[in-house]
Scaffold this active site. Structure first.
Site, PDB file in Angstrom:
ATOM      1  CG  ASP A  25      -2.037   0.990   1.125  1.00 14.09           C
ATOM      2  OD1 ASP A  25      -2.380   1.409   0.005  1.00 14.09           O
ATOM      3  OD2 ASP A  25      -2.575   1.374   2.182  1.00 14.09           O
ATOM      4  N   GLY A  26       0.250   2.357  -0.494  1.00 12.64           N
ATOM      5  CA  GLY A  26       0.908   3.662  -0.448  1.00 12.64           C
ATOM      6  C   GLY A  26       1.517   4.098  -1.780  1.00 12.64           C
ATOM      7  CG  HIS A  42       0.024   1.440  -9.177  1.00 11.62           C
ATOM      8  ND1 HIS A  42      -0.209   1.147  -7.853  1.00 11.62           N
ATOM      9  CD2 HIS A  42      -1.061   2.151  -9.595  1.00 11.62           C
ATOM     10  CE1 HIS A  42      -1.381   1.634  -7.493  1.00 11.62           C
ATOM     11  NE2 HIS A  42      -1.913   2.253  -8.530  1.00 11.62           N
ATOM     12  CB  THR A  71     -12.752  -8.571  -5.249  1.00 14.04           C
ATOM     13  OG1 THR A  71     -12.646  -8.386  -3.819  1.00 14.04           O
ATOM     14  CG2 THR A  71     -12.374 -10.004  -5.552  1.00 14.04           C
ATOM     15  CG  ASN A  73      -7.498  -2.728  -5.902  1.00 12.78           C
ATOM     16  OD1 ASN A  73      -6.559  -3.485  -5.658  1.00 12.78           O
ATOM     17  ND2 ASN A  73      -7.847  -1.756  -5.052  1.00 12.78           N
ATOM     18  CD1 TRP A  74     -12.405  -6.027  -9.962  1.00 13.07           C
ATOM     19  CD2 TRP A  74     -11.545  -5.421 -11.936  1.00 13.07           C
ATOM     20  NE1 TRP A  74     -11.722  -7.110 -10.486  1.00 13.07           N
ATOM     21  CE2 TRP A  74     -11.190  -6.768 -11.698  1.00 13.07           C
ATOM     22  CE3 TRP A  74     -11.106  -4.821 -13.125  1.00 13.07           C
ATOM     23  CZ2 TRP A  74     -10.432  -7.521 -12.592  1.00 13.07           C
ATOM     24  CZ3 TRP A  74     -10.352  -5.580 -14.018  1.00 13.07           C
ATOM     25  CH2 TRP A  74     -10.019  -6.900 -13.745  1.00 13.07           C
ATOM     26  NE  ARG A  76      -7.323   1.344  -6.281  1.00  7.69           N
ATOM     27  CZ  ARG A  76      -6.251   1.597  -5.556  1.00  7.69           C
ATOM     28  NH1 ARG A  76      -5.167   2.070  -6.138  1.00  7.69           N
ATOM     29  NH2 ARG A  76      -6.245   1.401  -4.267  1.00  7.69           N
ATOM     30  CD  GLU A 212       2.658 -12.044  16.447  1.00  6.33           C
ATOM     31  OE1 GLU A 212       2.514 -10.852  16.748  1.00  6.33           O
ATOM     32  OE2 GLU A 212       2.279 -12.984  17.170  1.00  6.33           O
TER      33      GLU A 212
HETATM   34  C1  FPP Z   1      -2.034  -0.071  -3.314  1.00  7.71           C
HETATM   35  O1  FPP Z   1      -1.594   1.259  -3.336  1.00  7.71           O
HETATM   36  C2  FPP Z   1      -1.490  -0.801  -4.441  1.00  7.71           C
HETATM   37  C3  FPP Z   1      -2.202  -1.408  -5.431  1.00  7.71           C
HETATM   38  C4  FPP Z   1      -3.682  -1.433  -5.485  1.00  7.71           C
HETATM   39  C5  FPP Z   1      -1.549  -2.062  -6.555  1.00  7.71           C
HETATM   40  C6  FPP Z   1      -0.263  -2.791  -6.291  1.00  7.71           C
HETATM   41  C7  FPP Z   1       0.313  -3.158  -7.583  1.00  7.71           C
HETATM   42  C8  FPP Z   1       1.615  -3.142  -7.884  1.00  7.71           C
HETATM   43  C9  FPP Z   1       2.685  -2.815  -6.925  1.00  7.71           C
HETATM   44  C10 FPP Z   1       1.994  -3.415  -9.288  1.00  7.71           C
HETATM   45  C11 FPP Z   1       2.545  -4.672  -9.721  1.00  7.71           C
HETATM   46  C12 FPP Z   1       2.537  -5.843  -8.823  1.00  7.71           C
HETATM   47  C13 FPP Z   1       3.371  -6.887  -8.983  1.00  7.71           C
HETATM   48  C14 FPP Z   1       3.230  -8.115  -8.163  1.00  7.71           C
HETATM   49  C15 FPP Z   1       4.443  -6.833  -9.985  1.00  7.71           C
HETATM   50  P1  FPP Z   1      -2.651   2.418  -3.472  1.00  7.71           P
HETATM   51  O2  FPP Z   1      -2.823   2.727  -4.925  1.00  7.71           O
HETATM   52  O3  FPP Z   1      -3.910   2.047  -2.764  1.00  7.71           O
HETATM   53  O4  FPP Z   1      -1.926   3.601  -2.758  1.00  7.71           O
HETATM   54  P2  FPP Z   1      -2.633   4.787  -1.957  1.00  7.71           P
HETATM   55  O5  FPP Z   1      -3.333   4.164  -0.782  1.00  7.71           O
HETATM   56  O6  FPP Z   1      -1.479   5.643  -1.562  1.00  7.71           O
HETATM   57  O7  FPP Z   1      -3.566   5.473  -2.897  1.00  7.71           O
END
Ligand code: FPP
Length: 245
Positions: A25-26, A42, A71, A73-74, A76, A212
């Protein structure tokens, strides 16, 4: 070993967690703070994934599970969803190229059917081709949701009962686990969530019953080997009792 003049966090290599799971995340906030579009976060997050997966393999962590796309994240914007799908495709192509020498097994948790066909095929082929490797297993949660996984498992068990393959009285925790995407994988010992939020977000609900948790404000693209060592050291400092005393 020195780390920019500071000492590295020490970890006990004889008591490593067998299975680490990470909510990556982040990425969006990291990009925003740098004045970049969210997909750039990303892309940086995908690089971090490589670094951390490599480190886990090097130190001997047997299982690494990452939450790449939920499930939910669609919801977005299409542009962001496409960027994540594109990164996954790029990463998997590179991973396939490296697989022979690194001997990493890839397994996907989640329903791949709604994914773009090319990506779905790539995931399926990667999983099939790497099945013979076992030193280190990377599970990528893609179109994954913990509740969705539990509902699917319940339906699959009910269907097996309806056709006489199973009886309801047979159901046990072990048997139920065999209906999950994670069948055959030990439960995570340590679940890490970077990015400053302290919640589970529908990740490995069944499997993390005794895990943990480790939360950190560091955003995923900035999460490095030293952050992972800190998480492992925190894990090693805790007394796990699994409900006992
Ligand atoms: C959460 O951050 C992250 C995601 C929903 C996507 C994670 C995907 C990748 C790191 C890309 C590729 C993955 C692999 C395994 C190669 P966020 O967008 O929710 O961040 P935010 O909370 O700061 O908005």
């Amino acid at each position: 070993m020195a780390l920019f003049g500071k000492k590295e966090t020490a970890i006990d290599m004889t008591r490593l967690p067998r299975h680490i799971a990470i909510i990556m995340d982040g990425n969006g906030r990291w990009a925003k703070a740098k004045g970049l579009p969210r997909p750039a976060g990303h892309a940086a997050g995908a690089e971090t994934f490589r670094t951390i997966a490599t480190y886990c393999r090097e130190v001997g962590i047997k299982y690494l599970t990452v939450y790449a796309f939920s499930t939910e994240n669609w919801k977005r914007p299409l542009e962001e969803v496409s960027a994540i799908m594109g990164l996954l495709k790029k990463y998997l192509m590179e991973a396939i190229a490296d697989m022979e020498k690194e001997k990493v097994r890839f397994v996907f948790f989640g329903d791949l059917s709604p994914l773009p066909e090319e990506l779905r095929t790539l995931c399926e082929e990667t999983q099939a081709r790497s099945a013979r490797y076992g030193q280190c297993q990377v599970n990528i949660c893609l179109n994954y949701g913990g509740r969705d996984e539990l509902v699917r498992a319940a339906k699959a068990f009910a269907a097996d009962c309806a056709r006489g393959k199973r009886r309801p009285e047979e159901l046990s925790e072990t048997l139920f686990s065999s209906y999950l995407w994670s069948h055959g994988v030990p439960d995570p010992d340590l679940v890490i969530r970077p990015g400053g939020e302290e919640r589970i977000s529908n990740f490995l609900l069944w499997q993390s019953a005794y895990a943990e948790y480790y939360f950190t404000d560091v955003n995923w693209p900035d999460f490095g080997r030293e952050d992972l060592r800190k998480a492992i050291a925190a894990y090693q400092s805790r007394g796990r009792r699994f409900g006992g005393i």
